[in-house]
Design an enzyme around this catalytic site. Structure first.
Site, PDB file in Angstrom:
ATOM      1  N   CYS A 129      -5.768  -2.731   3.146  1.00 36.60           N
ATOM      2  CA  CYS A 129      -5.103  -2.554   4.286  1.00 36.60           C
ATOM      3  C   CYS A 129      -6.324  -3.086   5.533  1.00 36.60           C
ATOM      4  CB  CYS A 129      -4.742  -1.809   4.364  1.00 36.60           C
ATOM      5  SG  CYS A 129      -3.754  -0.817   6.520  1.00 36.60           S
ATOM      6  N   LYS A 173     -10.006   1.733  -2.402  1.00 40.71           N
ATOM      7  CA  LYS A 173      -9.812   1.307  -0.878  1.00 40.71           C
ATOM      8  C   LYS A 173     -11.240   1.849  -0.213  1.00 40.71           C
ATOM      9  CE  LYS A 173      -7.732   1.801   4.023  1.00 40.71           C
ATOM     10  NZ  LYS A 173      -6.846   2.812   4.506  1.00 40.71           N
ATOM     11  N   GLU A 215       1.016  -1.066  -0.384  1.00 38.62           N
ATOM     12  CA  GLU A 215      -0.386  -0.228   0.568  1.00 38.62           C
ATOM     13  C   GLU A 215       1.098   1.147  -0.093  1.00 38.62           C
ATOM     14  OE1 GLU A 215      -3.615   2.166   2.288  1.00 38.62           O
ATOM     15  OE2 GLU A 215      -2.124   0.487   3.419  1.00 38.62           O
TER      16      GLU A 215
END
Length: 262
Positions: free
Chosen positions: A146, A112, A42
């Site tokens: 994440c 995300k 990331e």
């Protein structure tokens, strides 16, 4: 393609220093084995710099990924902070290598979805809305970033993917959760899981100790980069073995039916 060969890169991301990070990735992948998918962490170019200006780094990062895809003739994937209105998006780019008679390959992305409220991430980043599945050969792949890992409903396998990928800057302080949730996602979704994390301390003083790993559909480790070490791992996933396991243990047939609204 009944197999998928993947390489995962783990390193200490230099804060707001794309050129430094690009050179580090080039060194680490100079002797890369032939693969179908190369995964970077990331915010691989800058670190997780929420509060800083990062817009100027977005295009060079994408250009670097496309060049790397062409060099190694594989899909290259990693997340980049890009401008999105008055905020940013944490954009997980997937860059395909050029096909015959093409100068550059196609690019797709997933933004995300889940933002960390305790870190006030939503003050700086816009949440993505679309759940996406990408395809490489015979493999369908769910991209995640994440904190998405903590939300299993969004990741629930509706028989629409074979591999879950999560790239992260996951803190060392919550490493136990990282390891546990990755295995849970593999087991409950009967899928391979590829997880890519960084090491080192970021610009906010947050420590990271890695945990980059490839898991099979039983939650068992296929390969892992040692903690706190820079490294690259390469492993090959078998579609035949996955289908055989799902056929012999068809837990997905007993799953609850539901609709996901984003």
């Amino acid at each position: 393609m009944s197999t998928l060969t993947v390489s995962l890169v783990q390193y200490d991301i230099q804060w707001l220093s794309p050129e430094h990070n690009f050179k580090k990735i080039e060194r680490l992948t100079a002797q890369l084995q032939p693969c179908d998918l190369l995964l970077l962490p990331e915010t691989f170019a800058t670190g997780f710099a929420l509060k800083e200006q990062t817009a100027e780094f977005a295009d060079p990062a994408l250009t670097f990924m496309r060049a790397l895809a062409a060099q190694h003739n594989c899909v290259v994937a990693g997340s980049v902070l890009v401008s999105e209105g008055d905020k940013k998006a944490n954009r997980f780019y997937w860059c395909w290598p050029p096909a015959l008679n093409e100068e550059t390959g196609r690019v797709e992305y997933y933004d995300k979805r889940h933002l960390f409220c305790l870190g006030h991430e939503g003050n700086y980043v816009s949440a993505g809305r679309d759940r996406k599945v990408f395809e490489i050969g015979d493999f369908k792949i769910l991209p995640q970033v994440c904190y998405d890992l903590r939300f299993p409903v969004f990741q629930r396998n509706r028989n629409d993917y074979d591999v879950m990928v999560n790239v992260a800057n996951w803190p060392a302080a919550r490493r136990f959760a990282w390891d546990t949730l990755l295995r849970a996602r593999a087991i409950e979704n009967q899928c391979y899981v590829l997880a890519n994390n960084r090491i080192g301390e970021d610009g906010y003083g947050t420590a990271h100790n890695g945990g980059t790993v490839a898991l099979d559909y039983l939650g068992q480790s296929l390969l892992q980069v040692p903690d706190d070490q820079t490294g690259v791992i390469t492993t090959t996933l078998s579609k035949e073995a996955l289908v055989q396991f799902r056929t012999q243990f068809p837990a997905h047939l007993d799953a609850d039916d539901f609709n996901l609204e984003c």
